[in-house]
Design an enzyme around this catalytic site. Structure first.
Site, PDB file in Angstrom:
ATOM      1  N   LYS A  20       9.838  13.299   3.431  1.00 60.28           N
ATOM      2  CA  LYS A  20      10.760  14.164   2.680  1.00 60.28           C
ATOM      3  C   LYS A  20      11.278  13.470   1.413  1.00 60.28           C
ATOM      4  O   LYS A  20      11.283  14.061   0.338  1.00 60.28           O
ATOM      5  CB  LYS A  20      11.971  14.554   3.552  1.00 60.28           C
ATOM      6  CG  LYS A  20      11.617  15.302   4.829  1.00 60.28           C
ATOM      7  CD  LYS A  20      12.868  15.770   5.572  1.00 60.28           C
ATOM      8  CE  LYS A  20      13.727  14.654   6.125  1.00 60.28           C
ATOM      9  NZ  LYS A  20      13.107  13.896   7.241  1.00 60.28           N
ATOM     10  N   ARG A  95      20.675  19.454   9.521  1.00 58.94           N
ATOM     11  CA  ARG A  95      20.021  18.876  10.699  1.00 58.94           C
ATOM     12  C   ARG A  95      20.557  19.476  11.989  1.00 58.94           C
ATOM     13  O   ARG A  95      20.072  19.102  13.064  1.00 58.94           O
ATOM     14  CB  ARG A  95      20.255  17.369  10.714  1.00 58.94           C
ATOM     15  CG  ARG A  95      19.158  16.538  10.046  1.00 58.94           C
ATOM     16  CD  ARG A  95      19.602  15.085  10.100  1.00 58.94           C
ATOM     17  NE  ARG A  95      18.582  14.106  10.158  1.00 58.94           N
ATOM     18  CZ  ARG A  95      18.202  13.334   9.131  1.00 58.94           C
ATOM     19  NH1 ARG A  95      18.703  13.516   7.925  1.00 58.94           N
ATOM     20  NH2 ARG A  95      17.326  12.386   9.305  1.00 58.94           N
ATOM     21  N   ARG A 134       7.261   1.170   7.079  1.00 59.45           N
ATOM     22  CA  ARG A 134       8.300   1.243   6.046  1.00 59.45           C
ATOM     23  C   ARG A 134       9.372   0.187   6.291  1.00 59.45           C
ATOM     24  O   ARG A 134       9.923  -0.385   5.360  1.00 59.45           O
ATOM     25  CB  ARG A 134       8.910   2.655   6.047  1.00 59.45           C
ATOM     26  CG  ARG A 134       9.908   2.880   4.929  1.00 59.45           C
ATOM     27  CD  ARG A 134      10.312   4.329   4.812  1.00 59.45           C
ATOM     28  NE  ARG A 134      11.341   4.689   5.785  1.00 59.45           N
ATOM     29  CZ  ARG A 134      11.847   5.912   5.918  1.00 59.45           C
ATOM     30  NH1 ARG A 134      11.405   6.900   5.163  1.00 59.45           N
ATOM     31  NH2 ARG A 134      12.775   6.172   6.812  1.00 59.45           N
ATOM     32  N   ARG A 140      15.842  -1.036   5.625  1.00 60.59           N
ATOM     33  CA  ARG A 140      16.653  -0.137   6.453  1.00 60.59           C
ATOM     34  C   ARG A 140      16.667  -0.628   7.891  1.00 60.59           C
ATOM     35  O   ARG A 140      15.617  -0.711   8.523  1.00 60.59           O
ATOM     36  CB  ARG A 140      16.084   1.292   6.396  1.00 60.59           C
ATOM     37  CG  ARG A 140      16.517   2.049   5.172  1.00 60.59           C
ATOM     38  CD  ARG A 140      15.940   3.446   5.152  1.00 60.59           C
ATOM     39  NE  ARG A 140      16.312   4.251   6.313  1.00 60.59           N
ATOM     40  CZ  ARG A 140      16.145   5.562   6.375  1.00 60.59           C
ATOM     41  NH1 ARG A 140      15.618   6.207   5.359  1.00 60.59           N
ATOM     42  NH2 ARG A 140      16.500   6.223   7.458  1.00 60.59           N
ATOM     43  N   ARG A 152      15.693   8.395  16.908  1.00 60.52           N
ATOM     44  CA  ARG A 152      15.841   9.324  15.766  1.00 60.52           C
ATOM     45  C   ARG A 152      14.912  10.526  15.944  1.00 60.52           C
ATOM     46  O   ARG A 152      15.301  11.671  15.642  1.00 60.52           O
ATOM     47  CB  ARG A 152      15.535   8.602  14.441  1.00 60.52           C
ATOM     48  CG  ARG A 152      16.682   7.713  14.008  1.00 60.52           C
ATOM     49  CD  ARG A 152      16.223   6.597  13.079  1.00 60.52           C
ATOM     50  NE  ARG A 152      15.725   7.065  11.812  1.00 60.52           N
ATOM     51  CZ  ARG A 152      14.922   6.347  11.011  1.00 60.52           C
ATOM     52  NH1 ARG A 152      14.519   5.138  11.389  1.00 60.52           N
ATOM     53  NH2 ARG A 152      14.540   6.839   9.866  1.00 60.52           N
TER      54      ARG A 152
HETATM   55  P1  AMP Z   1      17.525   9.866   6.671  1.00 59.70           P
HETATM   56  O1  AMP Z   1      17.665   8.989   5.475  1.00 59.70           O
HETATM   57  O2  AMP Z   1      17.474  11.318   6.341  1.00 59.70           O
HETATM   58  O3  AMP Z   1      16.404   9.425   7.574  1.00 59.70           O
HETATM   59  O4  AMP Z   1      18.870   9.680   7.530  1.00 59.70           O
HETATM   60  C1  AMP Z   1      19.217   8.416   8.070  1.00 59.70           C
HETATM   61  C2  AMP Z   1      20.351   8.612   9.082  1.00 59.70           C
HETATM   62  O5  AMP Z   1      21.502   9.145   8.396  1.00 59.70           O
HETATM   63  C3  AMP Z   1      20.068   9.590  10.204  1.00 59.70           C
HETATM   64  O6  AMP Z   1      19.368   8.974  11.282  1.00 59.70           O
HETATM   65  C4  AMP Z   1      21.481  10.000  10.598  1.00 59.70           C
HETATM   66  O7  AMP Z   1      22.124   8.988  11.353  1.00 59.70           O
HETATM   67  C5  AMP Z   1      22.179  10.061   9.234  1.00 59.70           C
HETATM   68  N1  AMP Z   1      22.079  11.417   8.630  1.00 59.70           N
HETATM   69  C6  AMP Z   1      21.404  11.755   7.490  1.00 59.70           C
HETATM   70  N2  AMP Z   1      21.525  13.065   7.248  1.00 59.70           N
HETATM   71  C7  AMP Z   1      22.271  13.583   8.250  1.00 59.70           C
HETATM   72  C8  AMP Z   1      22.709  14.882   8.587  1.00 59.70           C
HETATM   73  N3  AMP Z   1      22.400  15.946   7.824  1.00 59.70           N
HETATM   74  N4  AMP Z   1      23.475  15.038   9.691  1.00 59.70           N
HETATM   75  C9  AMP Z   1      23.803  13.987  10.467  1.00 59.70           C
HETATM   76  N5  AMP Z   1      23.400  12.726  10.238  1.00 59.70           N
HETATM   77  C10 AMP Z   1      22.631  12.517   9.134  1.00 59.70           C
END
Ligand code: AMP
Length: 196
Positions: A20, A95, A134, A140, A152
């Site tokens: 994404k 989400r 990654r 990260r 996740r």
């Molecule tokens: P991402 O960068 O989208 O993979 O998000 C990394 C982490 O941020 C996720 O595993 C969640 O812990 C948190 N996170 C990101 N977006 C959301 C969301 N819309 N709702 C809840 N937690 C989020």
């Protein structure tokens, strides 16, 4: 038509590691849209040791979602910072069903709408492998540990995957094969976006 009604607002969807963020970076330039990644905003807050960052970190390091109320408030603020946008690419939001409802209401408040959810489809084992790869360079913490990666993905199936139905019911759901080169996948996504 008003500018708001002319906006293109896209939810770029898919499990962790689907690509994404990579695709959003390409598409935002191609379509002159503002890219909002909730994960990036949380990571920025962690780096700057804000109260939001401290709270978000406690969930992110376990592979769990940050609570809806906090996430929705943050997303609303990010949209408000970009009052002149032609439209948005939402990456990693919504989400949960509560987040999807909040986003729909926010769009109504701005006299606009979500035009489409475009979902990147990738098999789970490919996701795990991509995220572990990654993790070698992303810095990260949540990419460095296979248990957290699997949590996740589990969280995605518990809370997020159902949003496909949410947008399907509104005839706004479009799936795209998320395996291939970056350019090939951009072509597939663009085929959907160009028709909106
Ligand atoms: P991402 O960068 O989208 O993979 O998000 C990394 C982490 O941020 C996720 O595993 C969640 O812990 C948190 N996170 C990101 N977006 C959301 C969301 N819309 N709702 C809840 N937690 C989020």
């Amino acid at each position: 038509m008003t500018r708001e009604a002319n906006m293109k607002n896209i939810v770029l969807f898919g499990p962790p590691g689907a690509g994404k963020g990579t695709q959003a970076e390409v598409l935002k330039d191609k379509y002159k849209l503002v890219h909002i990644s909730t994960g990036d905003v949380f990571r920025y807050n962690i780096k700057n040791a804000t109260a939001l960052g401290t709270l978000a970190k406690s969930y992110m390091e376990k592979g769990h979602l940050v609570p809806d109320a906090v996430t929705i408030e943050m997303l609303n603020a990010e949209v408000d910072k970009n009052a002149d946008a032609n439209g948005f690419i939402f990456d990693g939001f919504p989400r949960t069903a509560a987040q999807a409802d909040a986003l729909a209401q926010l769009m109504i408040d701005k006299n606009t709408q979500i035009n489409a959810m475009v979902a990147l489809e990738v098999d789970d084992e490919v996701l795990v492998k991509r995220l572990l790869d990654r993790g070698k360079s992303s810095g990260r913490a949540d990419d460095a540990n296979e248990d957290v990666i699997r949590e996740r993905i589990a969280e995605y199936y518990r809370k997020t995957d159902i949003l496909k139905n949410y947008y399907q019911e509104q005839e706004k759901y479009f799936g795209a094969d998320g395996v291939g080169s970056i350019e090939e996948i951009t072509v597939r996504l663009s085929a959907v976006i160009d028709k909106l």
